[in-house]
Design a protein around this motif. Structure first.
Motif, PDB file in Angstrom:
ATOM      1  N   GLU A  67       0.811  -1.223   0.000  1.00 47.89           N
ATOM      2  CA  GLU A  67       0.000   0.000   0.000  1.00 47.89           C
ATOM      3  C   GLU A  67       0.840   1.267   0.000  1.00 47.89           C
ATOM      4  OE1 GLU A  67      -2.844   0.017   3.209  1.00 47.89           O
ATOM      5  OE2 GLU A  67      -4.378  -0.669   1.805  1.00 47.89           O
ATOM      6  N   LYS A  68       1.884   1.302   0.823  1.00 49.88           N
ATOM      7  CA  LYS A  68       2.629   2.549   1.030  1.00 49.88           C
ATOM      8  C   LYS A  68       3.843   2.710   0.111  1.00 49.88           C
ATOM      9  CE  LYS A  68       1.128   3.050   5.782  1.00 49.88           C
ATOM     10  NZ  LYS A  68       0.222   4.156   5.661  1.00 49.88           N
ATOM     11  N   ALA A  69       4.417   1.602  -0.332  1.00 47.46           N
ATOM     12  CA  ALA A  69       5.595   1.675  -1.199  1.00 47.46           C
ATOM     13  C   ALA A  69       5.558   0.549  -2.229  1.00 47.46           C
ATOM     14  CB  ALA A  69       6.864   1.596  -0.357  1.00 47.46           C
ATOM     15  N   PRO A  70       4.576   0.579  -3.127  1.00 49.48           N
ATOM     16  CA  PRO A  70       4.420  -0.526  -4.079  1.00 49.48           C
ATOM     17  C   PRO A  70       5.652  -0.776  -4.952  1.00 49.48           C
ATOM     18  CG  PRO A  70       2.995   1.325  -4.667  1.00 49.48           C
ATOM     19  CD  PRO A  70       3.601   1.633  -3.341  1.00 49.48           C
ATOM     20  N   GLU A  71       6.406   0.268  -5.216  1.00 47.26           N
ATOM     21  CA  GLU A  71       7.607   0.104  -6.033  1.00 47.26           C
ATOM     22  C   GLU A  71       8.698  -0.687  -5.306  1.00 47.26           C
ATOM     23  OE1 GLU A  71       8.290   3.525  -3.403  1.00 47.26           O
ATOM     24  OE2 GLU A  71       6.586   2.926  -4.604  1.00 47.26           O
ATOM     25  N   ARG A  72       8.617  -0.759  -3.986  1.00 47.96           N
ATOM     26  CA  ARG A  72       9.605  -1.487  -3.186  1.00 47.96           C
ATOM     27  C   ARG A  72       9.147  -2.894  -2.828  1.00 47.96           C
ATOM     28  NH1 ARG A  72      12.526   3.186  -0.088  1.00 47.96           N
ATOM     29  NH2 ARG A  72      14.486   2.194  -0.587  1.00 47.96           N
ATOM     30  N   ALA A  73       7.859  -3.118  -2.831  1.00 49.04           N
ATOM     31  CA  ALA A  73       7.297  -4.386  -2.347  1.00 49.04           C
ATOM     32  C   ALA A  73       7.781  -5.558  -3.199  1.00 49.04           C
ATOM     33  CB  ALA A  73       5.778  -4.325  -2.366  1.00 49.04           C
ATOM     34  N   PRO A  74       8.155  -6.657  -2.541  1.00 55.35           N
ATOM     35  CA  PRO A  74       8.559  -7.853  -3.288  1.00 55.35           C
ATOM     36  C   PRO A  74       7.387  -8.391  -4.107  1.00 55.35           C
ATOM     37  CG  PRO A  74       9.026  -8.089  -0.930  1.00 55.35           C
ATOM     38  CD  PRO A  74       8.225  -6.849  -1.104  1.00 55.35           C
ATOM     39  N   GLU A  75       7.706  -9.065  -5.188  1.00 55.79           N
ATOM     40  CA  GLU A  75       6.663  -9.677  -6.018  1.00 55.79           C
ATOM     41  C   GLU A  75       5.915 -10.748  -5.231  1.00 55.79           C
ATOM     42  OE1 GLU A  75       6.364 -12.328 -10.102  1.00 55.79           O
ATOM     43  OE2 GLU A  75       8.172 -11.164  -9.728  1.00 55.79           O
ATOM     44  N   LYS A  76       6.654 -11.549  -4.469  1.00 60.56           N
ATOM     45  CA  LYS A  76       6.066 -12.560  -3.589  1.00 60.56           C
ATOM     46  C   LYS A  76       6.905 -12.664  -2.337  1.00 60.56           C
ATOM     47  CE  LYS A  76       3.784 -15.368  -7.016  1.00 60.56           C
ATOM     48  NZ  LYS A  76       3.637 -16.668  -7.631  1.00 60.56           N
TER      49      LYS A  76
END
Length: 119
Positions: A67-76
């Motif tokens: 939610e807050k940093a989608p560009e950083r979030a792992p794919e899985k």
């Protein structure tokens, strides 16, 4: 088995460490998953109650990252749980959608375990 290697984004690693420790879970290791875009957690658990705590902490952290940093979030998110003797207690490959279902209460942790566990 634990995969050696640090995940590519130290802030993601820090977020999961803080998420686990907020739930008083301290016996874990982090690293890169089976794919470079997957985040891996190996966690030692002592019984069903702790399994539930781990699932709640990692899915909440993952949901917040998406939610807050989608560009950083792992794919899985790959989570390997081990019991006290070091034997496998459950393996999970969690997508952002899976994490959202548990983090927002659309599914209970017990049902999530049954639906998502890979043995």
């Amino acid at each position: 088995t634990f995969r050696d290697g640090t995940y590519r984004d130290p802030k993601v690693q820090q977020a999961f460490e803080e998420g686990l420790e907020a739930y008083h879970i301290y016996l874990y290791r982090t690293g890169t998953g089976t794919q470079p875009t997957y985040f891996f957690l190996e966690v030692q658990v002592n019984g069903q109650k702790e399994v539930i705590k781990v699932l709640e902490s990692v899915t909440t952290t993952y949901h917040l990252l998406v939610e807050k940093a989608p560009e950083r979030a792992p794919e899985k998110l790959e989570v390997q749980m081990l019991n006290e003797s070091g034997k496998e207690a459950g393996l999970f490959r969690i997508t952002p959608e899976d994490a959202t279902r548990l983090a927002t209460g659309k599914v209970t942790a017990e049902d999530f375990f049954l639906q998502q566990v890979i043995f």
